[in-house]
Scaffold this motif. Structure first.
Motif, PDB file in Angstrom:
ATOM      1  N   SER A 277       0.842  -1.197   0.000  1.00 51.23           N
ATOM      2  CA  SER A 277       0.000   0.000   0.000  1.00 51.23           C
ATOM      3  C   SER A 277       0.880   1.252   0.000  1.00 51.23           C
ATOM      4  O   SER A 277       1.863   1.302   0.741  1.00 51.23           O
ATOM      5  N   PRO A 278       0.562   2.231  -0.862  1.00 54.00           N
ATOM      6  CA  PRO A 278      -0.557   2.301  -1.799  1.00 54.00           C
ATOM      7  C   PRO A 278      -0.275   1.498  -3.068  1.00 54.00           C
ATOM      8  O   PRO A 278       0.829   0.997  -3.263  1.00 54.00           O
ATOM      9  N   ASP A 329      -7.328   8.834  -9.169  1.00 49.28           N
ATOM     10  CA  ASP A 329      -6.909   9.253  -7.828  1.00 49.28           C
ATOM     11  C   ASP A 329      -7.497   8.340  -6.753  1.00 49.28           C
ATOM     12  O   ASP A 329      -6.901   8.163  -5.692  1.00 49.28           O
ATOM     13  N   ALA A 330      -8.675   7.780  -7.029  1.00 45.01           N
ATOM     14  CA  ALA A 330      -9.337   6.921  -6.047  1.00 45.01           C
ATOM     15  C   ALA A 330      -8.951   5.448  -6.204  1.00 45.01           C
ATOM     16  O   ALA A 330      -9.338   4.617  -5.377  1.00 45.01           O
ATOM     17  N   SER A 332      -6.288   3.479  -5.782  1.00 48.13           N
ATOM     18  CA  SER A 332      -5.588   2.747  -4.739  1.00 48.13           C
ATOM     19  C   SER A 332      -6.505   2.486  -3.550  1.00 48.13           C
ATOM     20  O   SER A 332      -6.623   1.346  -3.069  1.00 48.13           O
ATOM     21  N   LYS A 333      -7.185   3.523  -3.069  1.00 50.16           N
ATOM     22  CA  LYS A 333      -8.068   3.346  -1.910  1.00 50.16           C
ATOM     23  C   LYS A 333      -9.209   2.385  -2.224  1.00 50.16           C
ATOM     24  O   LYS A 333      -9.513   1.481  -1.435  1.00 50.16           O
ATOM     25  N   ASP A 334      -9.848   2.569  -3.378  1.00 54.45           N
ATOM     26  CA  ASP A 334     -10.982   1.710  -3.719  1.00 54.45           C
ATOM     27  C   ASP A 334     -10.550   0.257  -3.862  1.00 54.45           C
ATOM     28  O   ASP A 334     -11.251  -0.664  -3.411  1.00 54.45           O
ATOM     29  N   SER A 335      -9.403   0.044  -4.486  1.00 57.49           N
ATOM     30  CA  SER A 335      -8.922  -1.322  -4.664  1.00 57.49           C
ATOM     31  C   SER A 335      -8.518  -1.953  -3.343  1.00 57.49           C
ATOM     32  O   SER A 335      -8.825  -3.124  -3.081  1.00 57.49           O
ATOM     33  N   LEU A 336      -7.839  -1.182  -2.498  1.00 53.31           N
ATOM     34  CA  LEU A 336      -7.404  -1.739  -1.217  1.00 53.31           C
ATOM     35  C   LEU A 336      -8.581  -2.072  -0.304  1.00 53.31           C
ATOM     36  O   LEU A 336      -8.531  -3.048   0.443  1.00 53.31           O
ATOM     37  N   ASP A 337      -9.649  -1.273  -0.367  1.00 55.60           N
ATOM     38  CA  ASP A 337     -10.845  -1.608   0.407  1.00 55.60           C
ATOM     39  C   ASP A 337     -11.358  -2.995   0.025  1.00 55.60           C
ATOM     40  O   ASP A 337     -11.720  -3.807   0.885  1.00 55.60           O
ATOM     41  N   TRP A 340      -8.627  -5.929   1.009  1.00 52.31           N
ATOM     42  CA  TRP A 340      -8.589  -6.354   2.404  1.00 52.31           C
ATOM     43  C   TRP A 340      -9.799  -7.230   2.742  1.00 52.31           C
ATOM     44  O   TRP A 340      -9.697  -8.145   3.563  1.00 52.31           O
TER      45      TRP A 340
END
Length: 397
Positions: A277-278, A329-330, A332-337, A340
């Motif tokens: 991450s990221p 821009d979103a 990394s966050k969307d994929s990591l959500d 996990w």
């Protein structure tokens, strides 16, 4: 000798199923893409990898026009079997949540992708040595490599790192800018391919006093089977006779006959969970195993990569058509959500179905009986089975 200069919109590092799917979808939408792969084309097809596709992955491939052979030669499965205490219980996905999975090997997905790329008139740059990434924080990052003694530089607007856990993409991010999360399991999988008709109509996940075993398949004539073993064990210690004896013991139950046949491939694979991450650094985006790997118990490896692709591809298209950076821009966050959640399910399946051994036999026995209790809780509860079905067939993208 001067360096060959190539300019494109997107450079994809990695010519496996993740990289080729990403490139194919972008090219379908009119985006210029170049793919760099350090292995040969035959090697990318011959690797034995994942064999179960989630429903969302099948829908992605089908929508892209890559599903014809999948639907005619792949095997749609509407459930799996959980086996413990000498009993076999079916988890009926279709009845519970109206979703399914398909047994269709990664090698077959690769064949479909290569045919599709050939029809597009494009091919990856294969057998590339000394691959390196440069200027990732600029609007003109580049990939350099040597092919047949010739130096090449590809300059792009974005680079997609789809070159797996051992690739160059993730290590190209400074260690100060990335965090690694890891769990190593104290066992591995001894996997075999055997030229024998499957002994089951759907996958069997079994836990036994001796450890985990699994019966999968690749076709109507090829079976794929696994045994829990010490990850440090040497495959040379496992004769074909010993493998079949262990499989007969762990998969055996009243009324079941495990068919045996010639073993054509066998290997031992350690098991670990990993997340970096990221998943973005400058204009480098990590996809699939370059950013995350899972133990294979939940059948999430290739499917997780397709989830990344399903999020990143429309975001890149939006940028190239409108200049909107909100999606990328979103990413990394969307994929990591999602990742996990996937990691949690993979760990859930792994912990529930494998024997954990320590120096304390009494504790090991307690833990094993607790696992059996957990499995009985799952199969005796529609809600428990639905939870498993929802996650096994895949998070809807």
């Amino acid at each position: 000798m001067s360096t060959i200069e190539i300019t494109t919109q997107v450079a994809v590092v990695g010519g496996g199923p993740s990289g080729l799917t990403m490139a194919y979808l972008l090219r379908q939408a009119g985006i210029d893409v170049e793919v760099v792969e350090n292995r040969s084309r035959p090697y990318t097809v011959d690797r034995v990898r994942a064999g179960v596709l989630e429903q969302s992955a099948v829908e992605l491939l089908t929508k892209a026009g890559l599903g014809e052979r999948l639907h005619t030669e792949g095997q749609k499965h509407d459930g799996i079997y959980l086996q413990f205490d000498g009993e076999k219980h079916r988890v009926p996905f279709a009845d519970l949540i109206n979703r399914s999975v398909w047994v269709y090997g990664q090698q077959e997905v690769m064949k479909d992708l290569l045919v599709a790329h050939d029809k597009q008139g494009f091919s990856a740059h294969y057998e590339c040595d000394n691959v390196a990434l440069h200027n990732l924080l600029t609007d003109a990052p580049s990939v350099t490599y040597t092919q047949n003694g010739q130096d090449v530089r590809i300059t792009a607007r974005f680079i997609i790192g789809a070159d797996g856990f051992h690739g160059i993409s993730r290590p190209s991010i400074p260690e100060s800018e990335i965090t690694h999360h890891e769990r190593v399991y104290p066992f591995g999988w001894l996997g075999i391919l055997a030229d024998v008709e499957p002994s089951t109509d759907e996958l069997i996940y079994a836990i036994h006093d001796d450890g985990f075993a699994m019966h999968s398949m690749r076709s109507n004539t090829v079976s794929r089977l696994y045994l829990q073993v010490d990850p440090e064990d040497d495959i040379a210690n496992w004769s074909d006779e010993r493998i079949w004896e262990a499989l007969q013991t762990r998969l055996g139950h009243p009324g079941f006959t495990l068919k045996e046949g010639p073993i054509t491939e066998k290997s031992i694979t350690p098991m670990r969970s990993w997340v970096s991450s990221p998943m973005r650094y400058g204009n480098l985006f990590l996809v699939g195993d370059s950013a995350h790997i899972v133990p294979p118990t939940g059948a999430k490896g290739l499917n997780s990569a397709f989830g990344d692709i399903a999020v990143l591809t429309p975001s890149l298209l939006d940028f190239f058509t409108t200049g909107n950076e909100k999606g990328i821009d979103a990413y990394s966050k969307d994929s990591l959500d999602r990742i996990w959640r996937t990691q949690n399910f993979s760990m859930y399946m792994t912990n529930m179905l494998h024997r954990f051994y320590s120096d304390n036999p009494a504790q090991d026995d307690f833990d094993y009986r607790s696992q059996l209790g957990q499995l009985r809780t799952v199969v005796n509860s529609r809600h428990g089975m639905a939870f498993l079905a929802e996650n096994y067939t895949g998070i809807v993208w």
